[in-house]
Design a protein around this motif. Structure first.
Motif, short mmCIF file in Angstrom:
data_model
loop_
_atom_site.label_atom_id
_atom_site.label_comp_id
_atom_site.label_asym_id
_atom_site.label_seq_id
_atom_site.Cartn_x
_atom_site.Cartn_y
_atom_site.Cartn_z
N ASN A 129 0.82 -1.21 0.00
CA ASN A 129 0.00 0.00 0.00
C ASN A 129 0.86 1.26 0.00
N ASN A 130 2.00 1.19 0.68
CA ASN A 130 2.89 2.36 0.76
C ASN A 130 3.57 2.66 -0.58
N ARG A 131 3.54 1.70 -1.50
CA ARG A 131 4.16 1.92 -2.82
C ARG A 131 3.22 2.64 -3.78
N GLY A 132 1.95 2.71 -3.43
CA GLY A 132 1.01 3.40 -4.31
C GLY A 132 -0.19 2.56 -4.66
N LEU A 133 -1.19 3.19 -5.27
CA LEU A 133 -2.46 2.53 -5.55
C LEU A 133 -2.31 1.35 -6.51
N ASN A 134 -1.53 1.50 -7.59
CA ASN A 134 -1.36 0.43 -8.57
C ASN A 134 -0.71 -0.80 -7.96
N ASP A 135 0.34 -0.57 -7.16
CA ASP A 135 1.03 -1.69 -6.51
C ASP A 135 0.10 -2.39 -5.53
N ALA A 136 -0.67 -1.60 -4.79
CA ALA A 136 -1.61 -2.17 -3.83
C ALA A 136 -2.66 -3.03 -4.53
N ALA A 137 -3.19 -2.52 -5.64
CA ALA A 137 -4.19 -3.26 -6.40
C ALA A 137 -3.61 -4.55 -6.95
N ALA A 138 -2.39 -4.47 -7.49
CA ALA A 138 -1.74 -5.65 -8.07
C ALA A 138 -1.53 -6.73 -7.02
N VAL A 139 -1.00 -6.33 -5.86
CA VAL A 139 -0.75 -7.29 -4.78
C VAL A 139 -2.07 -7.88 -4.28
N GLY A 140 -3.10 -7.06 -4.14
CA GLY A 140 -4.39 -7.54 -3.67
C GLY A 140 -5.00 -8.58 -4.60
N ILE A 141 -4.92 -8.34 -5.91
CA ILE A 141 -5.46 -9.29 -6.88
C ILE A 141 -4.69 -10.60 -6.86
N VAL A 142 -3.36 -10.50 -6.83
CA VAL A 142 -2.52 -11.71 -6.84
C VAL A 142 -2.76 -12.54 -5.57
N GLU A 143 -2.94 -11.88 -4.43
CA GLU A 143 -3.19 -12.60 -3.19
C GLU A 143 -4.47 -13.45 -3.30
N LYS A 144 -5.49 -12.92 -3.97
CA LYS A 144 -6.73 -13.68 -4.15
C LYS A 144 -6.49 -14.90 -5.04
N ILE A 145 -5.72 -14.72 -6.11
CA ILE A 145 -5.43 -15.83 -7.02
C ILE A 145 -4.58 -16.89 -6.32
N ILE A 146 -3.56 -16.43 -5.60
CA ILE A 146 -2.69 -17.35 -4.86
C ILE A 146 -3.49 -18.12 -3.83
N GLY A 147 -4.47 -17.44 -3.22
CA GLY A 147 -5.32 -18.11 -2.24
C GLY A 147 -6.03 -19.32 -2.83
N ILE A 148 -6.43 -19.22 -4.09
CA ILE A 148 -7.09 -20.34 -4.76
C ILE A 148 -6.07 -21.45 -5.05
N LEU A 149 -4.88 -21.07 -5.53
CA LEU A 149 -3.84 -22.07 -5.81
C LEU A 149 -3.41 -22.81 -4.54
N PHE A 150 -3.45 -22.10 -3.41
CA PHE A 150 -3.00 -22.70 -2.15
C PHE A 150 -4.03 -23.64 -1.54
N LEU A 151 -5.18 -23.79 -2.18
CA LEU A 151 -6.17 -24.74 -1.68
C LEU A 151 -5.61 -26.16 -1.68
N VAL A 152 -4.79 -26.49 -2.68
CA VAL A 152 -4.22 -27.84 -2.76
C VAL A 152 -3.21 -28.09 -1.64
N PRO A 153 -2.19 -27.23 -1.44
CA PRO A 153 -1.28 -27.44 -0.30
C PRO A 153 -2.01 -27.47 1.04
N SER A 154 -3.02 -26.60 1.21
CA SER A 154 -3.75 -26.56 2.49
C SER A 154 -4.51 -27.85 2.73
N SER A 155 -5.16 -28.36 1.70
CA SER A 155 -5.91 -29.61 1.85
C SER A 155 -4.96 -30.78 2.10
N MET A 156 -3.76 -30.73 1.51
CA MET A 156 -2.80 -31.80 1.71
C MET A 156 -2.22 -31.77 3.12
#
Length: 447
Positions: A261-288
């Motif tokens: 967030n301290n890097r600016g709006l674009n960086d914050a948005a990019a990180v926020g979106i990627v975190e949501k996508i990563i959260g879906i990918l991490f469903l497999v490691p979490s279930s394992m």
């Protein structure tokens, strides 16, 4: 109705148990997104912000409850594997007693701290009132949130991962329907979102209790609910380190979000979106992680330590294969996938950079997740807590901060901080595993 998972093909057993777990996590992810999506259709930015902030707090609390419940899953799994029905019943009864008392204590404590929590989260003035309202309603529902997670942990310890999947499916459908009723029709805003969440959990608990009564899956009498110090100590011995570990991981995510967030709006948005996508990918490691934990616990209880180790290896192979495929695909398609969330060219570029580095964590995190499940099965959840804490303090947060300072034009180095931290965790886990393998008496003594 117990299911012994200590015989047959290990690969088939892992697949049989993990797939419903994976679907449960996926449904839980949808469940968590429903409030935010639906309130965005009917309300303004202030309500969206309120639900976003308050749901982060409740998600952290829920994750810690799930971690604490791991103690019940492991202990029940051991007694099921050992075919000790009396101790299984005692553990189930003591689990219910312990967690219901804890849920009331947590509820009362948090109700008195609602306003300080909203202040700590730096809630904007426009969203402050609705944030407090959302938190208050959800905190009152903590006994039901706890009840759902404890019932699910009991089922899983007994070898049944399908029933919790059905319970979360019921909650998910009820939450969506109630959200449209309270938010869309009755115009209750954030309060409606909180009511939908709380009541859907309540409905799920009622359904699960009806199923338990109908199946007569475990015989319980009053004596099983009487507190037994040894059982409760063992439940907390496994559960507390896992709960603390999961809590620190959530705090680390929040800190990294602040750095972005301290890097600016674009960086914050990019990180926020990627975190949501990563959260879906991490469903497999979490279930394992959960699968390895339950299966290894049953095998450890049955004295089949070689089979427990083989379960760990199958889990690692599964997560490494999935993680490698995910990482390679993301190198080729990160921006198009991020494009599903935004069409801003700058955000797409930054998001693609962050994802290209971060996605490698799917491989290494999958490995230490499996080790964490294995250690938990033997009552050594403290090891999982320690390696995650070291990873967060020595790698994830400091590397993310340094990358944000010295690489101002790209998010790729900041994304690499996550897998770097996981590599450190893997090194610690492998070292401990080798040591335990050479000192089998230490491992057997933990059961």
């Amino acid at each position: 109705m117990e299911k012994n998972l200590t015989t047959g093909s290990i690969f088939k057993t892992v697949a049989y148990f993990s797939l419903p777990y994976l679907l449960s996590y996926f449904l839980q992810t949808l469940y968590g997104m429903a409030d935010l999506f639906i309130i965005g259709q009917f309300n303004g930015v202030d309500s969206i912000t309120a639900v976003s902030i308050a749901s982060q707090v409740m998600h952290m609390l829920t994750v810690m409850i799930v971690g604490l419940a791991m103690g019940a899953t492991v202990m029940i799994g051991r007694f099921v594997g050992a075919e000790n029905h009396e101790q299984t019943s005692n553990t189930v009864g003591n689990t219910v007693t312990l967690f219901m008392v804890l849920s009331v204590i947590i509820m009362v404590g948090l109700l008195m701290a609602v306003n300080p929590i909203a202040a700590i989260m730096l809630t904007p003035a426009e969203a402050y009132s609705e944030t407090v309202t959302y938190l208050t309603i959800c905190i009152i529902g903590i006994p039901f949130i706890t009840g759902y997670n404890i019932i699910s942990s009991i089922f899983r310890g007994m070898g049944d991962s399908k029933s919790p999947m059905y319970f979360i499916a019921v909650a998910c459908v009820a939450n969506i329907a109630l959200d449209y009723l309270f938010i869309g029709i009755l115009k209750l805003g954030a309060a409606g979102a909180a009511l939908g969440t709380t009541l859907s959990q309540t409905i799920s608990v009622i359904v699960s209790l009806v199923i338990i009564r109908k199946r007569k899956m475990v015989r319980l009498s009053r004596k099983n609910f009487r507190p037994q110090i040894v059982i409760m100590r063992n439940l907390l011995k496994v559960g507390i380190p896992v709960a603390l570990q999961d809590g620190f991981i959530q705090i680390a995510f929040i800190v990294i979000t602040v750095i972005a967030n301290n890097r600016g709006l674009n960086d914050a948005a990019a990180v926020g979106i990627v975190e949501k996508i990563i959260g879906i990918l991490f469903l497999v490691p979490s279930s394992m992680l959960s699968t390895v934990s339950v299966l290894s616990a049953q095998n450890a209880g049955a004295g089949k330590h070689d089979r427990a180790r083989q379960t760990l290896l199958v889990g690692i192979l599964t997560t490494v294969t999935f993680g490698t495929i995910s990482a390679v695909l993301m190198q080729l398609s990160a921006e198009p996938i991020i494009g599903l969330f935004t069409d801003d060219a700058k955000v797409l570029l930054l998001g693609g950079q962050y994802m290209s580095g971060y996605v490698w964590d799917c491989i290494f995190a999958g490995v230490h997740f499996c080790f964490s499940g294995y250690f938990c099965a033997y009552g050594l959840s403290g090891i999982s807590f320690i390696h995650n804490l070291i990873s967060i303090i020595c790698a994830r947060i400091p590397l993310a901060y340094l990358a944000s300072v010295y690489f101002a034009d790209t998010l790729y180095p900041m994304g690499i901080a996550a897998p770097a931290g996981s590599v450190l965790s893997v090194i610690i886990c492998v070292s401990v595993f080798i040591w335990l393998s050479k000192h089998t008496g230490k491992l057997n003594g933990c059961i």
